[in-house]
Design an enzyme around this catalytic site. Sequence first.
Site, short mmCIF file in Angstrom:
data_model
loop_
_atom_site.label_atom_id
_atom_site.label_comp_id
_atom_site.label_asym_id
_atom_site.label_seq_id
_atom_site.Cartn_x
_atom_site.Cartn_y
_atom_site.Cartn_z
N TYR A 83 2.43 5.44 -6.03
CA TYR A 83 3.55 4.53 -5.76
C TYR A 83 4.51 5.19 -4.78
O TYR A 83 4.82 6.37 -4.92
CB TYR A 83 4.30 4.20 -7.06
CG TYR A 83 3.92 2.86 -7.62
CD1 TYR A 83 4.06 1.71 -6.84
CD2 TYR A 83 3.45 2.73 -8.92
CE1 TYR A 83 3.71 0.46 -7.35
CE2 TYR A 83 3.10 1.48 -9.43
CZ TYR A 83 3.24 0.36 -8.64
OH TYR A 83 2.91 -0.88 -9.13
N GLU A 85 7.56 3.31 -3.30
CA GLU A 85 8.61 2.37 -2.90
C GLU A 85 9.70 3.09 -2.11
O GLU A 85 10.13 4.18 -2.49
CB GLU A 85 9.27 1.72 -4.12
CG GLU A 85 8.46 0.61 -4.71
CD GLU A 85 7.73 1.05 -5.95
OE1 GLU A 85 7.34 2.24 -6.00
OE2 GLU A 85 7.55 0.22 -6.86
N THR A 257 -1.40 -8.06 12.43
CA THR A 257 -2.23 -7.49 11.38
C THR A 257 -2.98 -6.31 11.99
O THR A 257 -3.03 -6.14 13.21
CB THR A 257 -3.23 -8.52 10.80
OG1 THR A 257 -3.89 -9.17 11.90
CG2 THR A 257 -2.53 -9.55 9.95
N LYS A 260 -7.81 -6.84 12.66
CA LYS A 260 -8.55 -7.72 13.56
C LYS A 260 -8.97 -6.92 14.79
O LYS A 260 -9.78 -6.01 14.67
CB LYS A 260 -7.69 -8.95 13.89
CG LYS A 260 -7.34 -9.79 12.65
CD LYS A 260 -6.63 -11.06 13.02
CE LYS A 260 -6.37 -11.95 11.83
NZ LYS A 260 -5.08 -11.75 11.18
N1 DSN Z 1 -7.46 -15.72 8.62
C1 DSN Z 1 -7.03 -15.27 9.92
C2 DSN Z 1 -7.83 -15.87 11.01
O1 DSN Z 1 -9.00 -15.99 10.80
O2 DSN Z 1 -7.32 -16.19 12.07
C3 DSN Z 1 -5.60 -15.46 10.17
O3 DSN Z 1 -4.90 -15.59 9.00
#
Ligand code: DSN
Length: 448
Positions: A83, A85, A257, A260
């Site tokens: 943890y 925080e 994010t 990706k």
């Molecule tokens: N789920 C993602 C996408 O496929 O674009 C975005 O949230």
Amino acid sequence: MSTTDPALEASTSPAGSSSTSPSHTDRLAADHRRALRANDPEVYAAIVGEEERERRGIELIPSENYTYPEVFACNGSVMTNKYAEGYPGRRYYGGQEFTDAIERLAIARAKELFGAEHANVQPLSGSPMNQAVYMGFLEPGDKVLAMDLSHGGHLTHGAPVSHMGKIYEFARYKTKPDGSGDIDFDLLRAQALEHRPKMVLVGHSSYPRDYDYGAFQRIADEIGALTMADVSHIGGLIAGKALANPIDAGFDFVTTTTHKSLRGPRGGMILCKKEHAKTVDKAVFPGLQGGPHMNAIAGIAVTLGKALQPEFREYARATIANAKALAEALVEKGAKLVTGGTENHLMVVVTTDTYGIDGRVAEETLDEVSITVNKQIVPDDPNPPLRPSGIRLGTPAATTRGFGEEQMRQLAGWIDAALRHHDDEGKLAEIRGEVEALCLAYPVPGLS
Ligand code: DSN
């Protein structure tokens, strides 16, 4: 479901070893898998099954990627126990020597990579990342100007079904009706002057074009609005200097994010101007979240370190070149693409047009030939989201795997043939064999 596990076959470990030597450390991953296999064979079998699916097929979902072996090591490390925080140097629990070191590294690398004044690397993923910015800087009922969902926007950009869409008042801009995908900035300016939003939001999950961030910033400046770019899909392409960076145009917030096109573990980051730093940090913790996932933050630090290397620029360039090759080859076969092509890593094929099938049938057909895509709504789609008019394809994962433009043209041929012969089981089996033969020649990183 096969339970053959190359990681176990290749490794042995004496039981009860207490050594901390590198050889012991190297054996840990295999030890962990052995424990899982022995103690929860059902979960173990599903993981081995997913590994085999990833080996045999190709991921063309544009928001997916194959992460680094080093990220697997971080995800499965003792950092999951801790943890933490708070923020480095000011936590609410003891024992933070190593968590602080990791989070400081991740923050420094994020700032350097994107040229940001401040970075928060704690968001658990994309939705809380965006929610934190809204909650930090907007009051309930405040207006936001954002892209229409069917024109490429995202659920967290105030779709009526999301809580954000209920708390704040979202006005929508669309792309031009001529099908080019261009944004009509005269219209957008008129909307901004009419609605006087507190924030102008740029970002997408299915928009195959780059943005003129400067044009958005100028309109926002005119009405004194904050600017936010959610670059989740293209964070890696911006980091790799293959697409424009909204920070260069003066944006207040950039969210992305990490799993990706950046190729990291699941997570999110908020990059912002120094003047917003305290509010952003308070909005993430304690405003929205509790303990950060330190195993993911370790993986994010690794990922950002990799993205700072010169090779990553080549990856970003190749991802876009591959997308263009795939789009061009599909168009040559007769497919209709939203905006006619792509400038980034993704494209949307209108399957109801050329192939006479909706996106769900197209997705299921391609699953049968080991090509993974997702069904996708198209601009002003007359069909519902679970039976939309198209599919979305992208190249970050295939590029990671080593596929080049030649393989993109092969994939286009298989996709086109499978969609045309979607009810011919024999033809689909033949295509599946060819797809899998190609994929098995390109090992998945960390699974070879
Ligand atoms: N789920 C993602 C996408 O496929 O674009 C975005 O949230």
